[in-house]
Every structure is written in structure tokens, then in C-alpha cells.
Design a protein around this motif. Structure first.
Motif, mmCIF file in Angstrom:
data_model
loop_
_atom_site.group_PDB
_atom_site.id
_atom_site.type_symbol
_atom_site.label_atom_id
_atom_site.label_comp_id
_atom_site.label_asym_id
_atom_site.label_seq_id
_atom_site.Cartn_x
_atom_site.Cartn_y
_atom_site.Cartn_z
ATOM 1 N N LEU A 1 0.839 -1.199 0.000
ATOM 2 C CA LEU A 1 0.000 0.000 0.000
ATOM 3 C C LEU A 1 0.874 1.249 0.000
ATOM 4 O O LEU A 1 2.018 1.235 0.464
ATOM 5 N N ARG A 2 0.322 2.325 -0.526
ATOM 6 C CA ARG A 2 1.005 3.611 -0.567
ATOM 7 C C ARG A 2 0.115 4.685 0.066
ATOM 8 O O ARG A 2 -1.102 4.700 -0.146
ATOM 9 N N LEU A 3 0.737 5.567 0.830
ATOM 10 C CA LEU A 3 0.029 6.757 1.284
ATOM 11 C C LEU A 3 0.141 7.808 0.191
ATOM 12 O O LEU A 3 1.252 8.163 -0.232
ATOM 13 N N VAL A 4 -0.989 8.254 -0.290
ATOM 14 C CA VAL A 4 -1.027 9.261 -1.346
ATOM 15 C C VAL A 4 -1.195 10.617 -0.677
ATOM 16 O O VAL A 4 -2.192 10.860 0.027
ATOM 17 N N VAL A 5 -0.213 11.484 -0.866
ATOM 18 C CA VAL A 5 -0.227 12.777 -0.180
ATOM 19 C C VAL A 5 0.003 13.902 -1.188
ATOM 20 O O VAL A 5 0.561 13.685 -2.266
ATOM 21 N N GLN B 1 -10.042 9.662 -5.743
ATOM 22 C CA GLN B 1 -9.340 9.901 -4.485
ATOM 23 C C GLN B 1 -7.996 10.587 -4.733
ATOM 24 O O GLN B 1 -7.618 11.525 -4.023
ATOM 25 N N ILE B 2 -7.265 10.115 -5.758
ATOM 26 C CA ILE B 2 -5.967 10.719 -6.073
ATOM 27 C C ILE B 2 -6.146 12.182 -6.487
ATOM 28 O O ILE B 2 -5.375 13.059 -6.084
ATOM 29 N N ALA B 3 -7.176 12.454 -7.273
ATOM 30 C CA ALA B 3 -7.435 13.832 -7.704
ATOM 31 C C ALA B 3 -7.773 14.719 -6.508
ATOM 32 O O ALA B 3 -7.366 15.894 -6.444
ATOM 33 N N LEU B 4 -8.506 14.170 -5.539
ATOM 34 C CA LEU B 4 -8.852 14.960 -4.354
ATOM 35 C C LEU B 4 -7.616 15.222 -3.489
ATOM 36 O O LEU B 4 -7.506 16.268 -2.855
ATOM 37 N N VAL C 1 -5.425 12.935 2.561
ATOM 38 C CA VAL C 1 -4.512 11.888 2.107
ATOM 39 C C VAL C 1 -5.328 10.619 1.861
ATOM 40 O O VAL C 1 -6.469 10.505 2.320
ATOM 41 N N ALA C 2 -4.729 9.648 1.167
ATOM 42 C CA ALA C 2 -5.441 8.404 0.856
ATOM 43 C C ALA C 2 -4.479 7.232 0.959
ATOM 44 O O ALA C 2 -3.258 7.397 0.823
ATOM 45 N N LEU C 3 -5.030 6.050 1.196
ATOM 46 C CA LEU C 3 -4.250 4.821 1.243
ATOM 47 C C LEU C 3 -4.722 3.919 0.117
ATOM 48 O O LEU C 3 -5.878 3.468 0.109
ATOM 49 N N LEU C 4 -3.822 3.644 -0.854
ATOM 50 C CA LEU C 4 -4.213 2.914 -2.057
ATOM 51 C C LEU C 4 -3.128 1.911 -2.448
ATOM 52 O O LEU C 4 -1.962 2.060 -2.056
#
Length: 305
Positions: free
Chosen positions: A168-172, A232-235, A242-245
């Protein structure tokens, strides 16, 4: 009337000689003549005008010849099609897959290899949440699926086999204080707002996300729900949280977005192949075998596993 009657008739019609036709058919001339007479008796008309010197098609025979050839050709095509279907070379295979799978090479490699080997099999692809694939399999709406079920219970009658694992990656947002880190822990984001899948979407990742956060000592604060990972990435790019994907989504490159490896134990999402336990048939068996070969090739090449 049987197909052999038609084959005998066509041979005589093309040779216009019972002796040569019998040699061509590898039977004796008397049995051939008898079969032709039986056919004429069934039709109620003569197919040949016979004399001591020659044999010619009658008007009825000339009209019947094209139909006989067509019936024989169609019967051969039908038999060959049945054989090819039995070998898994014809038919329809319906495949479900999760939204993130096209961002990996697994789906494209499997489909390319399958198309090369079985070009006459029709493939019907459906992008579906994992939780929707299981009931679709039980209803026989899809034959096989690529799923990320995580902690989600697999219903009876469905078989799953893990074929890959993706971290998983934290998208920030690039403006985040930790955006330049090479690795982060979830505990460092306790005060951040998260963008996540809606709770009604049972795809495994939301449950894993909450479990990982609780293991890190906090309850995640959800500031926005979004059904699609790309949304989610766009937001995140817009600075909303942040998102976890899964890591394969790193290929979605938007301005102001960073993907950070997560050090927390268990921050890995499994990819599995799912199918009904019974009644799959030769098409499914061959597809499962081919997926295994592609996955083995990835492992050998040092690619995705």
C-alpha cells in the motif's frame, strides 16, 4: 436419409461413373448402386439418367447436388466447431476484474497471452468491485474474477487463489510536510484527514485501512468519500486530504501528488483469482492454467508477483 447417402450421391455426381465413385469411396460398386437407389426411392425420383455407356445427372439430380454439397459442408463445419469447442478453442469467457488491476501488467499480459493462444474465444470483461464479483459468479454471470478480498469473507461455492501481493502507498499532496520522505508510518498521519471508499463498498481495502490505523493507535478521520481510486488521487492533488491505495496506482501521475511507501506491518493487499468451485468447464480450466503460467513468468523475470 443419412449423411452417407449424400456423400455417395455427391461422389457419383462428380465422377459420373459408379466404378470410379466406388473406388473413391473405398466401397464396392454393388453396395454403392444399392445406396443410391435407396436414396432415390426415399426422394421418389431418379437422380441419374443411366445408360450402358454413361451416367448423367437428371434435372432432379442437378438441383439436389448443390443442396447435398451444402448439407455436407455444414455438417463438417458443425463437427469441427464441436471439436474445437471441446478443446476450449471456441466459446465465451466472462471475466471480472477490480478497478486497479489495469494499472498492473497482470491483466494485460494474461489477456494478450490468452488471445494469442485462443483467438476464437470471445472475452467479455467487466470492471467490478470484488464484493460484486462473488455473487455474480454464483449467479453464473461471470466465469472468473480478479479480486482483492482482503478480510472480506469468501462465500461458499467460490474458490480463490492468491496470485500477487501489492504494497500500500500513502497518497499525499506535495505540500504535505512528509511528502519528501522515502517511507512513512501510518501513526504519523493521525491528525490528517483521509479520503476513503464509502463504507457500503465492501472491497477489502476499507476494512484493512481501518485495521491498520487502529493497529497504529488511532481511529482515522474521514473527510471525503470517493468510489473511484482515481477520484481519491485527484482529491489529494486538490489538497483535501490523504489516501491509502495499492501501489499499482502510482502510475496515475497528477501534479502535486506523491506516493509514499508504508512501513506498517501488513500494509500489503493481496490479489486473488476467484471462480466457482464447480462447473467451470474447459474454457475456465485453460484460463486458470494460463494465468498460472503468466504469474510464473512474472516471478522468473523479477516482475510483479
Amino acid at each position: 436419409m443419412e449423411l452417407r447417402h449424400l456423400r455417395y450421391f455427391v461422389a457419383v455426381a462428380e465422377e459420373l461413373n459408379f466404378t470410379r465413385a466406388a473406388e473413391r469411396l473405398h466401397i464396392g460398386q454393388p453396395p454403392l448402386s444399392m445406396q443410391i437407389r435407396d436414396l432415390e426411392a426415399e426422394l421418389g425420383t431418379s437422380l441419374f439418367d443411366r445408360s450402358r455407356r454413361r451416367v448423367e445427372l437428371s434435372e432432379a439430380g442437378r438441383r439436389f447436388l448443390d443442396h447435398a454439397r451444402d448439407i455436407l459442408a455444414r455438417s463438417n463445419e458443425a463437427m469441427e466447431e464441436a471439436r474445437r469447442a471441446g478443446r476450449g478453442e471456441l466459446g465465451l469467457l466472462r471475466i471480472g476484474f477490480t478497478a486497479s488491476l489495469p494499472y498492473t501488467s497482470i491483466l494485460t499480459d494474461v489477456l494478450y497471452a490468452y488471445r494469442q493462444r485462443f483467438p476464437k474465444v470471445d472475452l467479455q470483461l467487466r470492471e467490478m468491485f470484488s464484493s460484486d464479483q462473488f455473487p455474480a459468479m454464483l449467479r453464473r454471470e461471470i466465469d472468473v474474477g480478479f479480486v482483492r478480498h482482503g478480510s472480506m469473507e469468501v462465500p461458499p461455492g467460490i474458490v480463490t487463489r492468491e496470485i500477487g501481493r501489492h504494497p500500500l502507498r500513502l497518497v499525499v499532496n506535495s505540500a504535505h510536510p512528509l511528502a519528501e520522505r522515502s517511507e512513512v508510518a501510518l501513526a504519523e498521519f493521525e491528525s490528517d484527514g483521509f479520503i476513503a471508499y464509502p463504507p457500503e463498498i465492501n472491497i477489502g481495502l476499507p476494512a484493512m485501512f481501518r485495521s491498520l490505523c487502529r493497529a497504529a493507535g488511532f481511529e482515522p478521520r474521514i473527510v471525503q468519500f470517493a468510489r473511484e481510486a482515481t477520484t481519491q488521487i485527484a482529491l489529494v492533488a486538490a489538497g483535501l486530504g490523504v489516501a491509502l491505495l495499492p501501489a499499482p496506482l502510482e502510475c496515475v501521475q497528477l501534479p502535486r501528488v506523491r506516493y509514499l511507501p508504508v512501513s506498517d506491518e501488513g500494509a500489503v493487499l493481496a490479489l486473488a483469482l476467484a471462480h466457482p468451485a464447480e462447473g467451470g468447464g474447459v474454457l475456465l480450466t485453460q484460463f486458470l492454467d494460463l494465468v498460472g503460467q503468466v504469474i510464473a513468468g512474472h516471478s522468473t523475470d523479477g516482475g510483479e508477483a
